[in-house]
Design an enzyme around this catalytic site. Structure first.
Site, PDB file in Angstrom:
ATOM      1  N   ARG A 138      34.598  25.476  33.851  1.00  0.00           N
ATOM      2  CA  ARG A 138      34.577  26.793  33.190  1.00  0.00           C
ATOM      3  C   ARG A 138      33.475  27.705  33.703  1.00  0.00           C
ATOM      4  O   ARG A 138      33.040  28.618  33.001  1.00  0.00           O
ATOM      5  CB  ARG A 138      34.459  26.641  31.674  1.00  0.00           C
ATOM      6  CG  ARG A 138      35.606  25.854  31.050  1.00  0.00           C
ATOM      7  CD  ARG A 138      35.673  26.025  29.554  1.00  0.00           C
ATOM      8  NE  ARG A 138      36.578  25.035  28.990  1.00  0.00           N
ATOM      9  CZ  ARG A 138      36.185  23.836  28.551  1.00  0.00           C
ATOM     10  NH1 ARG A 138      34.914  23.502  28.591  1.00  0.00           N
ATOM     11  NH2 ARG A 138      37.074  23.002  28.073  1.00  0.00           N
ATOM     12  N   LYS A 160      35.431  40.384  41.909  1.00  0.00           N
ATOM     13  CA  LYS A 160      36.847  40.018  41.897  1.00  0.00           C
ATOM     14  C   LYS A 160      37.042  38.754  42.732  1.00  0.00           C
ATOM     15  O   LYS A 160      36.653  38.714  43.904  1.00  0.00           O
ATOM     16  CB  LYS A 160      37.699  41.139  42.489  1.00  0.00           C
ATOM     17  CG  LYS A 160      37.961  42.263  41.531  1.00  0.00           C
ATOM     18  CD  LYS A 160      39.022  43.198  42.112  1.00  0.00           C
ATOM     19  CE  LYS A 160      39.296  44.362  41.186  1.00  0.00           C
ATOM     20  NZ  LYS A 160      40.329  45.264  41.742  1.00  0.00           N
ATOM     21  N   GLU A 202      38.179  49.746  55.354  1.00  0.00           N
ATOM     22  CA  GLU A 202      37.579  49.829  54.011  1.00  0.00           C
ATOM     23  C   GLU A 202      36.344  50.729  54.031  1.00  0.00           C
ATOM     24  O   GLU A 202      36.051  51.408  53.042  1.00  0.00           O
ATOM     25  CB  GLU A 202      37.205  48.433  53.500  1.00  0.00           C
ATOM     26  CG  GLU A 202      38.394  47.491  53.312  1.00  0.00           C
ATOM     27  CD  GLU A 202      39.172  47.716  51.998  1.00  0.00           C
ATOM     28  OE1 GLU A 202      38.729  48.519  51.158  1.00  0.00           O
ATOM     29  OE2 GLU A 202      40.237  47.080  51.852  1.00  0.00           O
ATOM     30  N   LYS A 244      30.186  50.997  46.026  1.00  0.00           N
ATOM     31  CA  LYS A 244      30.958  50.064  45.208  1.00  0.00           C
ATOM     32  C   LYS A 244      30.144  49.574  44.016  1.00  0.00           C
ATOM     33  O   LYS A 244      30.661  49.475  42.900  1.00  0.00           O
ATOM     34  CB  LYS A 244      31.442  48.874  46.050  1.00  0.00           C
ATOM     35  CG  LYS A 244      32.334  47.946  45.244  1.00  0.00           C
ATOM     36  CD  LYS A 244      33.256  47.096  46.082  1.00  0.00           C
ATOM     37  CE  LYS A 244      34.151  46.269  45.190  1.00  0.00           C
ATOM     38  NZ  LYS A 244      35.035  45.379  45.954  1.00  0.00           N
ATOM     39  N   GLU A 254      37.751  47.124  35.713  1.00  0.00           N
ATOM     40  CA  GLU A 254      38.793  48.023  36.197  1.00  0.00           C
ATOM     41  C   GLU A 254      39.688  48.552  35.097  1.00  0.00           C
ATOM     42  O   GLU A 254      40.911  48.478  35.161  1.00  0.00           O
ATOM     43  CB  GLU A 254      39.639  47.330  37.288  1.00  0.00           C
ATOM     44  CG  GLU A 254      40.440  48.341  38.094  1.00  0.00           C
ATOM     45  CD  GLU A 254      41.083  47.744  39.339  1.00  0.00           C
ATOM     46  OE1 GLU A 254      40.387  47.021  40.065  1.00  0.00           O
ATOM     47  OE2 GLU A 254      42.274  48.013  39.563  1.00  0.00           O
ATOM     48  N   ARG A 258      37.139  52.184  38.434  1.00  0.00           N
ATOM     49  CA  ARG A 258      37.133  51.192  39.500  1.00  0.00           C
ATOM     50  C   ARG A 258      38.444  51.180  40.287  1.00  0.00           C
ATOM     51  O   ARG A 258      38.475  50.805  41.455  1.00  0.00           O
ATOM     52  CB  ARG A 258      36.853  49.792  38.941  1.00  0.00           C
ATOM     53  CG  ARG A 258      36.779  48.740  40.025  1.00  0.00           C
ATOM     54  CD  ARG A 258      36.178  47.420  39.547  1.00  0.00           C
ATOM     55  NE  ARG A 258      36.220  46.439  40.631  1.00  0.00           N
ATOM     56  CZ  ARG A 258      35.587  45.289  40.626  1.00  0.00           C
ATOM     57  NH1 ARG A 258      34.852  44.956  39.585  1.00  0.00           N
ATOM     58  NH2 ARG A 258      35.664  44.453  41.643  1.00  0.00           N
ATOM     59  N   ASN A 262      41.045  51.021  45.044  1.00  0.00           N
ATOM     60  CA  ASN A 262      42.315  50.540  45.582  1.00  0.00           C
ATOM     61  C   ASN A 262      43.078  51.611  46.355  1.00  0.00           C
ATOM     62  O   ASN A 262      44.260  51.452  46.636  1.00  0.00           O
ATOM     63  CB  ASN A 262      43.174  49.990  44.435  1.00  0.00           C
ATOM     64  CG  ASN A 262      42.570  48.741  43.849  1.00  0.00           C
ATOM     65  OD1 ASN A 262      42.230  47.799  44.563  1.00  0.00           O
ATOM     66  ND2 ASN A 262      42.406  48.727  42.542  1.00  0.00           N
ATOM     67  N   HIS A 265      45.812  50.804  48.774  1.00  0.00           N
ATOM     68  CA  HIS A 265      46.127  49.387  48.601  1.00  0.00           C
ATOM     69  C   HIS A 265      47.517  49.133  48.039  1.00  0.00           C
ATOM     70  O   HIS A 265      48.111  48.101  48.344  1.00  0.00           O
ATOM     71  CB  HIS A 265      45.074  48.715  47.713  1.00  0.00           C
ATOM     72  CG  HIS A 265      43.787  48.425  48.435  1.00  0.00           C
ATOM     73  ND1 HIS A 265      43.038  49.405  49.043  1.00  0.00           N
ATOM     74  CD2 HIS A 265      43.120  47.258  48.658  1.00  0.00           C
ATOM     75  CE1 HIS A 265      41.972  48.862  49.604  1.00  0.00           C
ATOM     76  NE2 HIS A 265      41.994  47.571  49.378  1.00  0.00           N
ATOM     77  N   HIS A 269      49.692  46.832  50.029  1.00  0.00           N
ATOM     78  CA  HIS A 269      50.253  45.574  49.519  1.00  0.00           C
ATOM     79  C   HIS A 269      51.720  45.446  49.896  1.00  0.00           C
ATOM     80  O   HIS A 269      52.203  44.354  50.195  1.00  0.00           O
ATOM     81  CB  HIS A 269      50.112  45.503  47.997  1.00  0.00           C
ATOM     82  CG  HIS A 269      48.723  45.117  47.550  1.00  0.00           C
ATOM     83  ND1 HIS A 269      48.420  44.805  46.246  1.00  0.00           N
ATOM     84  CD2 HIS A 269      47.572  44.973  48.241  1.00  0.00           C
ATOM     85  CE1 HIS A 269      47.124  44.507  46.157  1.00  0.00           C
ATOM     86  NE2 HIS A 269      46.595  44.617  47.355  1.00  0.00           N
TER      87      HIS A 269
END
Lengths: 378, 378
Positions: A138, A160, A202, A244, A254, A258, A262, A265, A269
Site C-alpha cells: 500500500r 502520475k 513535450e 509543471k 487533475e 492540470r 495533456n 495528447h 493517444h
C-alpha cells in the site's frame, strides 16, 4: 566525485510532501577519460540522502541497464541491500506482467515497507516503478532517475504513475509522489536522436500552452539542444519542470487546470493506440496531435493560420512529425471515447486560445473536429 | 421504502475526505412477506445520494449475487447506467486476475473517471473493489455495502484496499477511502454461522485492544448476537466502527497507533498462509492468533493467566478456535518475516499491556516467542 559542470534544483509542492528535482551533469556511464566508475559517478551520491531504511530496488530496462546500472548499483551496495529488476524495453511492456516482475523481486528479497524503489530509465520505467511503489504494501518510497528528455520534463514530475490496459493507455495507476528526482543530463548523451526529438515535443508543448516567450527561446535554442549542449538542455528541462510543478501544486489530481498538460495528447493517444504502442513514439504522436489541436483552435478563430504555421515550423525544427497517419474518422472518435478527459460522453479537448494560453473545452462543434480528423483520412 | 427498525450513523474523518457509515436494517433480499423487491428494498435509496455521475459498477461474488444483487441493480438502473461484475467467491480469488476482471468490465463499458464502484459483499469483495477503484484511471469513487460482520467492523472502515501476492496476504494495494459505507444488518440473516463467528473475532479484538468494558458487554451479549439479534449486532458494529474510525483519524497510513488493529494478525497470517487461503477463515486465524499474542503477553508478565483464560472463554463463547494448527517453528518465523510490520529484520508484534490496552513492540526475547509457537508444534 567530480564537480558537475552545472547544478540546479527546484522544489515540487504536493499534498503528501515536497520533493526536490535536481538537474545536474556528471560523467557516469561510458566515458573517454579512462577513470574507473567509483571516481566518476555521482548518481549514487545524489540519491543517497533520500533513501531511508536499508533496502533498495533499482528498476531499469534492458537498454538502460548496460549503460548506467552497474556503477549506481555498486556504489549503493556499499551502504544498502540492493536488488535489481531489469524489464524489457518499450511501451508494449508497460503492463501488469512487468509490474508483477517488480513485485516478485520485492517478495523474493523479503523487502518491506522500508524499501526505496529507484526508477532508472525513461517514462515507461518511471511510470511502472512509481505504480509498483504506490501499490507494494500500500505504498513505499521511490526515487526517479529519468534518462530521457521526455521523462525529465514530463513523467518524472507530478506523481502520475501507471500502466496500460489492453484497451487504453495509462488506464491503471495511481497518483504517487517520489522522494526526489535526479535529472542527470549526461544520460542524454546515449539517447537515440529520434527519442531526443520525441522528448522535445513535450518541451515545445509547455511553450505552446503556457509561455510564448519560451517558444521564442526554443526557436533560437533547438539547434543547440539537438547538438546535445547539456547546459542548454538543462535550462530547458528546468523551465519545463517549473511550469509543471506550478501547475501540479495548484491541481495535483487533475480536477482542473492540470488537464492542459495533456495538450495534443487526446489526438496523440488515438495515433498511439491505432498504430500500436511503440511504433509511433509518444512524443511523435503528441507532436502530430498538437498540430491537430492547433488546427481545431484555428477553425474556432482562436489561432491564426500564421500561428499554426509557426507551430509546424518549430516542431519540424525539432525533427518531429506534423502529420498524423491516416485513421478513419469513426475509429478516431471511438478511440477518443476511451480517453480519461471524456465527461459524460462529451469529448473535451485542450485547445489554444492563443499561443501560450490553453483551455480545456467541450465548447466546439463536432463537425469542426471531424473536419480536422478528415484532413488526414485516407 | 419501509422504515428501518433502527438507523444509526457515524462519520469517519480521513485526509482525503470525511465519509459516513450508515448502520441500518432493511428487508432486502429473500423475504416471507410476499412483497416485490421495489417495495421492500432500500439499499439503493441509501447509496444513491453518494453516487456522482451516471455510471455505476456493482462488484459482487457468486455467493452474494443471488441474494442481494438483483433488487439493488434494478433500482439503481432506474437512475444510472449500471454494470455488474460477479467474481468467484473466496480469499483464493483475491488476486490480480479478479482485479483484471473488474478493469475489463469498466473498459468494455467505456466507463470513465465519473464511475462509482459499489462493493456488495464481504471483505474480499470490498478490498478488491476498493483497489480497483484506487487504480482505475488513477482513482475513482467507490461505496461499500459490507454483507458480513467481518467487513462491517473491519475492512469497510479505514481505506485499506488490496489483493494477495502468491507469497503473502494483502501485499499489493492502496489506501483509498470510500464515499460511504452502508452496513445493512439484514444481510447477516443469510451469513453462514461459521462466518458470523469469524466476524465476531474482530469484534472481540476491539474489546481486547481498546476497551475492557466492551469485553464485559460482549460476554453478556454474544449469545444474542449469535442468535441474530440485529439491533444488538448493529450496536456492536457501531461501537467497533467508532473505535476504528477514531484510530484511523489519528493514523491513516499506519505509521503508528493504527498498527494495534492488527492484534492477533501476525500470528493469524502465519496460520492462513500455511494452511492455504480459505481453509481457515481470516477471523478464525485471528482468534487463534490473538490467543498466541495473549500467551506471549502473559510470558512478559503483562497479562495474568486469568486474563488469558478469560480471552479463551470469550472466543469459545463466540464459537471460535483458540488453538492454531501445528506449524513448524522455523516455518512460522519465516512466514512472520514477510509480514508488513517487520522493520529491518526485527519481528514486531502487537501485544497486550493489559486487557483493553495494546502496544506494538519488538521488545521481547525471541525465545519467548518460540516458546509460544512451540506449544502448538507437532
Amino acid at each position: 566525485m567530480i564537480t558537475p559542470l552545472f547544478y540546479d534544483e527546484l522544489t515540487v509542492h504536493t499534498q503528501s510532501h515536497d520533493y526536490p528535482i535536481v538537474i545536474t551533469e556528471s560523467t557516469i556511464g561510458k566515458n573517454s577519460a579512462g577513470k574507473d566508475s567509483s571516481e566518476i559517478s555521482n548518481m549514487a551520491a545524489q540519491v543517497t540522502p533520500y533513501i531511508h531504511g536499508q533496502q533498495v530496488l533499482i528498476v531499469t530496462n534492458e537498454t538502460v541497464a548496460p549503460l548506467y546500472l552497474q556503477p549506481l548499483q555498486d556504489q549503493l551496495a556499499e551502504q544498502f541491500t540492493v536488488a535489481v529488476c531489469v524489464l524489457a524495453d518499450g511501451e508494449q511492456y508497460k503492463n501488469q506482467a512487468s509490474i508483477n516482475q517488480i513485485y516478485d523481486v520485492l517478495m523474493a528479497q523479503h523487502f518491506n515497507r522500508d524499501v526505496t524503489l529507484i526508477a532508472l530509465g525513461g517514462g515507461v520505467v518511471g511510470d511502472m516503478t512509481g505504480f509498483a511503489a504506490a501499490s507494494f504494501m500500500r505504498g513505499v518510497n521511490f526515487i526517479q532517475i529519468p534518462t530521457t528528455v521526455l521523462s525529465q520534463v514530463d513523467s518524472s514530475v507530478g506523481g502520475k504513475t501507471g500502466i496500460n490496459h489492453p484497451q487504453g493507455k495509462n488506464m491503471i495507476g495511481a497518483f504517487w509522489q517520489p522522494q526526489m528526482v535526479l535529472a542527470d543530463m549526461s544520460t542524454l548523451r546515449t539517447l537515440p536522436a529520434r527519442e531526443l526529438s520525441a522528448g522535445l515535443a513535450e518541451v515545445i508543448k509547455y511553450a505552446l500552452i503556457m509561455d510564448v516567450d519560451f517558444l521564442t527561446w526554443l526557436e533560437q535554442n533547438l539547434p543547440a539542444m539537438l547538438a546535445l549542449d547539456l547546459a542548454i538542455l538543462g535550462e530547458a528541462v528546468k523551465r519545463c519542470c517549473q511550469y509543471k510543478a506550478d501547475i501540479v501544486a495548484q491541481d495535483e489530481r487533475e480536477s482542473g487546470i492540470r488537464a492542459i498538460l495533456n495538450f495534443g495528447h487526446t489526438f496523440g493517444h488515438v495515433i498511439e493506440t491505432h498504430e500500436g504502442y511503440g511504433n509511433w513514439l509518444h512524443g511523435e504522436a503528441v507532436a502530430a496531435g498538437m498540430v491537430q489541436a492547433a488546427e481545431l483552435s484555428q477553425k474556432l478563430g482562436w489561432l491564426s493560420l500564421d500561428d499554426v504555421a509557426r507551430i509546424k515550423r518549430v516542431l519540424t525544427l525539432a525533427k518531429l512529425p506534423i502529420t498524423p497517419p491516416p485513421i478513419a474518422i469513426d475509429t478516431a472518435l471511438n478511440l477518443m471515447g476511451h480517453d480519461k478527459k471524456v465527461k459524460q460522453g462529451q469529448i473535451r479537448l485542450i485547445l489554444l486560445k492563443s499561443l501560450g494560453d490553453a483551455v480545456l473545452t467541450a465548447d466546439f462543434d463536432e463537425s469542426l473536429l471531424i473536419d480536422v480528423l478528415s484532413q488526414h483520412t485516407q
